[in-house]
Scaffold this active site. Structure first.
Site, PDB file in Angstrom:
ATOM      1  N   LYS A  18      58.155  10.203  10.422  1.00  8.68           N
ATOM      2  CA  LYS A  18      57.503   9.188   9.567  1.00  8.68           C
ATOM      3  C   LYS A  18      56.058   8.977   9.997  1.00  8.68           C
ATOM      4  CE  LYS A  18      58.006   4.723  10.511  1.00  8.68           C
ATOM      5  NZ  LYS A  18      56.750   3.968  10.692  1.00  8.68           N
ATOM      6  N   ASN A  19      55.831   8.839  11.295  1.00 13.44           N
ATOM      7  CA  ASN A  19      54.488   8.474  11.763  1.00 13.44           C
ATOM      8  C   ASN A  19      53.503   9.635  11.764  1.00 13.44           C
ATOM      9  OD1 ASN A  19      55.429   5.928  11.922  1.00 13.44           O
ATOM     10  ND2 ASN A  19      55.716   5.918  14.133  1.00 13.44           N
ATOM     11  N   ARG A  88      51.777  -1.425   6.699  1.00 10.96           N
ATOM     12  CA  ARG A  88      50.527  -1.422   7.469  1.00 10.96           C
ATOM     13  C   ARG A  88      49.867  -0.057   7.473  1.00 10.96           C
ATOM     14  NH1 ARG A  88      49.196  -5.109  10.659  1.00 10.96           N
ATOM     15  NH2 ARG A  88      47.836  -3.657  11.718  1.00 10.96           N
ATOM     16  N   CYS A 112      52.862  -9.036  10.862  1.00 10.95           N
ATOM     17  CA  CYS A 112      53.966  -8.135  11.207  1.00 10.95           C
ATOM     18  C   CYS A 112      54.835  -8.831  12.245  1.00 10.95           C
ATOM     19  CB  CYS A 112      53.405  -6.829  11.770  1.00 10.95           C
ATOM     20  SG  CYS A 112      54.687  -5.685  12.251  1.00 10.95           S
ATOM     21  N   ARG A 117      48.785  -7.537  15.002  1.00  9.27           N
ATOM     22  CA  ARG A 117      48.319  -6.137  14.943  1.00  9.27           C
ATOM     23  C   ARG A 117      46.954  -6.073  14.257  1.00  9.27           C
ATOM     24  NH1 ARG A 117      53.324  -2.604  12.839  1.00  9.27           N
ATOM     25  NH2 ARG A 117      52.078  -0.880  13.627  1.00  9.27           N
ATOM     26  N   PRO A 118      45.870  -6.397  15.010  1.00 12.83           N
ATOM     27  CA  PRO A 118      44.539  -6.398  14.387  1.00 12.83           C
ATOM     28  C   PRO A 118      44.096  -4.974  14.041  1.00 12.83           C
ATOM     29  CG  PRO A 118      44.382  -6.685  16.763  1.00 12.83           C
ATOM     30  CD  PRO A 118      45.851  -6.642  16.447  1.00 12.83           C
ATOM     31  N   ASP A 120      40.663  -4.222  14.507  1.00  9.31           N
ATOM     32  CA  ASP A 120      39.277  -4.253  15.017  1.00  9.31           C
ATOM     33  C   ASP A 120      38.819  -2.883  15.509  1.00  9.31           C
ATOM     34  OD1 ASP A 120      39.753  -5.025  18.435  1.00  9.31           O
ATOM     35  OD2 ASP A 120      41.339  -4.776  16.964  1.00  9.31           O
ATOM     36  N   LEU A 121      39.727  -2.103  16.099  1.00  8.36           N
ATOM     37  CA  LEU A 121      39.328  -0.788  16.612  1.00  8.36           C
ATOM     38  C   LEU A 121      38.999   0.176  15.466  1.00  8.36           C
ATOM     39  CD1 LEU A 121      41.969  -0.453  19.485  1.00  8.36           C
ATOM     40  CD2 LEU A 121      39.528  -1.009  19.722  1.00  8.36           C
ATOM     41  N   ASP A 303      58.551   2.374  20.314  1.00 10.02           N
ATOM     42  CA  ASP A 303      59.475   2.494  19.173  1.00 10.02           C
ATOM     43  C   ASP A 303      60.887   2.863  19.599  1.00 10.02           C
ATOM     44  OD1 ASP A 303      56.913   3.918  16.969  1.00 10.02           O
ATOM     45  OD2 ASP A 303      57.278   1.879  17.677  1.00 10.02           O
ATOM     46  N   ARG A 395      63.139   2.214   5.809  1.00  7.91           N
ATOM     47  CA  ARG A 395      61.701   2.475   5.910  1.00  7.91           C
ATOM     48  C   ARG A 395      61.420   3.697   6.769  1.00  7.91           C
ATOM     49  NH1 ARG A 395      57.715  -2.287   6.954  1.00  7.91           N
ATOM     50  NH2 ARG A 395      56.433  -0.435   6.598  1.00  7.91           N
TER      51      ARG A 395
HETATM   52  C1  EPZ Z   1      51.644   3.258  15.331  1.00 12.28           C
HETATM   53  O1  EPZ Z   1      51.219   1.984  14.839  1.00 12.28           O
HETATM   54  C2  EPZ Z   1      53.066   3.449  14.773  1.00 12.28           C
HETATM   55  N1  EPZ Z   1      53.025   3.394  13.332  1.00 12.28           N
HETATM   56  C3  EPZ Z   1      53.985   2.352  15.300  1.00 12.28           C
HETATM   57  O2  EPZ Z   1      55.313   2.658  14.882  1.00 12.28           O
HETATM   58  C4  EPZ Z   1      53.969   2.376  16.820  1.00 12.28           C
HETATM   59  O3  EPZ Z   1      54.711   1.291  17.306  1.00 12.28           O
HETATM   60  C5  EPZ Z   1      52.518   2.263  17.333  1.00 12.28           C
HETATM   61  O4  EPZ Z   1      51.693   3.286  16.757  1.00 12.28           O
HETATM   62  C6  EPZ Z   1      52.429   2.392  18.843  1.00 12.28           C
HETATM   63  O5  EPZ Z   1      52.982   3.584  19.266  1.00 12.28           O
HETATM   64  C7  EPZ Z   1      52.606   4.490  12.644  1.00 12.28           C
HETATM   65  O6  EPZ Z   1      52.210   5.502  13.183  1.00 12.28           O
HETATM   66  C8  EPZ Z   1      52.666   4.412  11.162  1.00 12.28           C
HETATM   67  P1  EPZ Z   1      48.524   1.034  17.509  1.00 12.28           P
HETATM   68  P2  EPZ Z   1      49.672   1.534  15.008  1.00 12.28           P
HETATM   69  O7  EPZ Z   1      47.258   0.830  16.760  1.00 12.28           O
HETATM   70  O8  EPZ Z   1      48.794   2.706  14.966  1.00 12.28           O
HETATM   71  C9  EPZ Z   1      46.614  -2.912  19.303  1.00 12.28           C
HETATM   72  C10 EPZ Z   1      57.442   2.311  13.974  1.00 12.28           C
HETATM   73  O9  EPZ Z   1      58.396   1.618  14.367  1.00 12.28           O
HETATM   74  N2  EPZ Z   1      45.496  -2.691  18.351  1.00 12.28           N
HETATM   75  O10 EPZ Z   1      48.651   2.250  18.343  1.00 12.28           O
HETATM   76  O11 EPZ Z   1      49.454   0.426  14.049  1.00 12.28           O
HETATM   77  C11 EPZ Z   1      47.925  -3.231  18.579  1.00 12.28           C
HETATM   78  O12 EPZ Z   1      48.012  -4.576  18.211  1.00 12.28           O
HETATM   79  C12 EPZ Z   1      56.014   1.744  14.030  1.00 12.28           C
HETATM   80  O13 EPZ Z   1      57.553   3.457  13.525  1.00 12.28           O
HETATM   81  C13 EPZ Z   1      44.377  -3.475  18.440  1.00 12.28           C
HETATM   82  O14 EPZ Z   1      44.299  -4.369  19.288  1.00 12.28           O
HETATM   83  O15 EPZ Z   1      49.730   0.944  16.497  1.00 12.28           O
HETATM   84  C14 EPZ Z   1      48.953  -2.801  19.609  1.00 12.28           C
HETATM   85  O16 EPZ Z   1      49.135  -3.829  20.527  1.00 12.28           O
HETATM   86  C15 EPZ Z   1      55.978   0.316  14.458  1.00 12.28           C
HETATM   87  N3  EPZ Z   1      43.360  -3.250  17.564  1.00 12.28           N
HETATM   88  C16 EPZ Z   1      48.276  -1.597  20.273  1.00 12.28           C
HETATM   89  O17 EPZ Z   1      46.887  -1.696  19.987  1.00 12.28           O
HETATM   90  C17 EPZ Z   1      43.402  -2.256  16.605  1.00 12.28           C
HETATM   91  O18 EPZ Z   1      42.469  -2.084  15.823  1.00 12.28           O
HETATM   92  C18 EPZ Z   1      48.780  -0.242  19.783  1.00 12.28           C
HETATM   93  O19 EPZ Z   1      48.804  -0.268  18.384  1.00 12.28           O
HETATM   94  C19 EPZ Z   1      44.561  -1.461  16.535  1.00 12.28           C
HETATM   95  C20 EPZ Z   1      45.593  -1.693  17.427  1.00 12.28           C
END
Ligand code: EPZ
Length: 416
Positions: A18-19, A88, A112, A117-118, A120-121, A303, A395
């Site tokens: 999925k991801n 998202r 969520c 889950r901001p 900002d990055l 996950d 999902r």
């Molecule tokens: C991906 O989400 C996956 N989703 C998530 O899987 C997974 O939990 C996550 O990566 C971490 O491995 C998809 O790929 C579609 P992140 P993503 O940005 O990219 C913080 C599932 O169950 N952050 O790597 O949205 C954030 O809040 C889902 O399949 C910021 O602070 O996650 C988190 O604490 C759930 N600012 C951390 O970074 C930002 O701009 C990692 O999040 C972005 C993220």
């Protein structure tokens, strides 16, 4: 509905990840030429992304695991709230739209349950490429008559970001000059996206490492690609084998993506053999409690945190599970305790006291991985477990109950 107590046995084949498929489908917006994506899992989230592509004007259909994305004359740069708020990951259409159309208007993703889950990055990366970013009425409006390659650091409070790396990497493929992303996410799904972009003519190096370099090109052409297997589905099925004291051969697996998970399952006492393309897992002896901490890849995947917790609820001894990616990702704790588990939450830690057995109960899924965790708990619990709100499960898992049933599980659906 699940009737627990059956040892799962047999073979099962994984679906595509999925991801990986979600950003790869979004990447088809970067070209005016046809793309053919194979190994696409038929999930709620896949269909949501296809709906978004069609709403943007891309002709994209899923048929028997294959998506054919055909160009349309006009692609809109607006992805509206109605669709984006349901998933998202749809926020990752922003990068391709900005790269291709030099402008994008994409709804900010909503809240969520697994945590704050901001984005900002993501925005930091687009600004570094020279985009002007405004937030208006819940939308991100990004404009850049000319994207320019740049050097940026994309690490956040919790480390690298998967979708921010994907989003910025996609925009940078059509920017002028070279972009370097430091503290990039190294997940196999990010590598799969980069491989697809390279097939489209993108110039990318370092994917799979914390430093990715993208040299912008003028144009990307169409391409074909097959999605990698879903390592989280693999992990979920491996826990299903152990929690039922069973014996399962999982096919279509890239065990190289499962390092941290296999390490923890072997530490707990699982017997695991890896061959090219498959993993064989068997319950051999009484499992031991383990401590684990979720981290960005190649660390232990967040996950898989909930699924491992269900296993530790019936593993005698004390296990400590620390969630370092989403410190509040513990919605499943209360539901497991309803089934008789002994779990205490302390901030980002869950202290699990393993007990002899769970008892079946009506429980409610709160998110995708929590729903998988409750299904696993139901497989070992005495009596019947009723898991509601299973739209969460759909999902991210393709036919999970059919796959478990084929392994011997007593699992069926009932109208709520
Ligand atoms: C991906 O989400 C996956 N989703 C998530 O899987 C997974 O939990 C996550 O990566 C971490 O491995 C998809 O790929 C579609 P992140 P993503 O940005 O990219 C913080 C599932 O169950 N952050 O790597 O949205 C954030 O809040 C889902 O399949 C910021 O602070 O996650 C988190 O604490 C759930 N600012 C951390 O970074 C930002 O701009 C990692 O999040 C972005 C993220």
């Amino acid at each position: 509905m699940i009737e627990g107590g059956v040892r799962l046995k047999g073979e099962v084949t994984l679906s595509g990840a999925k991801n990986a498929v979600l950003p790869i489908l979004a990447a088809t917006l970067l070209t005016d030429e046809p793309c053919v994506i194979k190994g696409v899992p038929n999930l709620r989230d896949t269909n949501t992304m296809l709906k978004i592509l069609r709403a943007l004007g891309k002709n994209a259909e899923l048929n028997k695991g294959i998506v054919t994305a055909l160009p349309n004359k006009h692609i809109s740069y607006i992805a509206d709230y109605k669709l984006v708020s349901t998933m998202r990951a749809s926020f990752c259409v922003l990068g391709p739209l900005l790269g291709k159309l030099k402008k994008a208007k994409v709804s900010l993703p909503g809240g969520c349950v697994i945590g704050i889950r901001p984005v900002d990055l993501h925005l930091k990366g687009f600004k570094a490429l020279g985009a002007k970013i405004n937030i208006e009425s819940g939308y991100v409006i990004a404009k850049a008559p000319r994207l320019k390659g740049n050097h940026m650091y994309l690490g956040g409070t919790y480390g690298s970001s998967v979708l921010a790396t994907d989003n910025v990497m996609m925009a940078a493929t059509l920017a002028q000059g070279v972009t370097v992303i430091e503290s990039a996410a190294c997940e196999p799904e990010v590598v799969d996206l980069a491989e697809f972009l390279i097939k489209m003519g993108a110039k990318i190096k370092g994917h799979g490492t914390p430093i990715i370099e993208i040299e912008g090109v003028k144009y990307l052409h169409g391409a074909g690609h097959t999605i990698i297997p879903d390592r989280i589905e693999a992990g979920t099925l491996m826990v299903a084998a152990l929690i039922t004291k069973g014996d399962i051969l999982i096919k279509n697996v890239s065990f190289q993506h499962l390092g941290a998970l296999i390490d923890k399952l072997e530490e707990a006492g699982a017997w695991i053999s890896r061959t090219d393309g498959s993993v064989h897992i068997r319950f051999k002896k009484r499992l031991k409690p383990i401590n684990l901490t979720t981290l960005p890849y190649p660390g232990f995947p967040t996950d898989m945190q909930a699924q491992m917790m269900s296993l530790m609820t019936v593993t005698p001894g004390i296990s400590v599970i620390t969630e370092k990616i989403y410190p509040d990702r513990f919605m499943h704790v209360a539901e497991l305790n309803r089934m008789g588990a002994h779990i205490q939450r302390e901030g980002p830690h869950a202290i699990v006291e393993g007990i002899r057995g769970l008892s079946g109960a009506p429980v409610m899924a709160s998110d995708l991985r929590a729903s998988a965790c409750l299904v696993l708990a139901g497989l070992v619990a005495r009596g019947k477990t009723e898991v509601s709100r299973i739209y969460h499960l759909e999902r991210g898992y393709e036919n999970l109950e059919a796959k478990l049933e084929a392994l011997g599980a007593k699992i069926w659906r009932e109208k709520e």
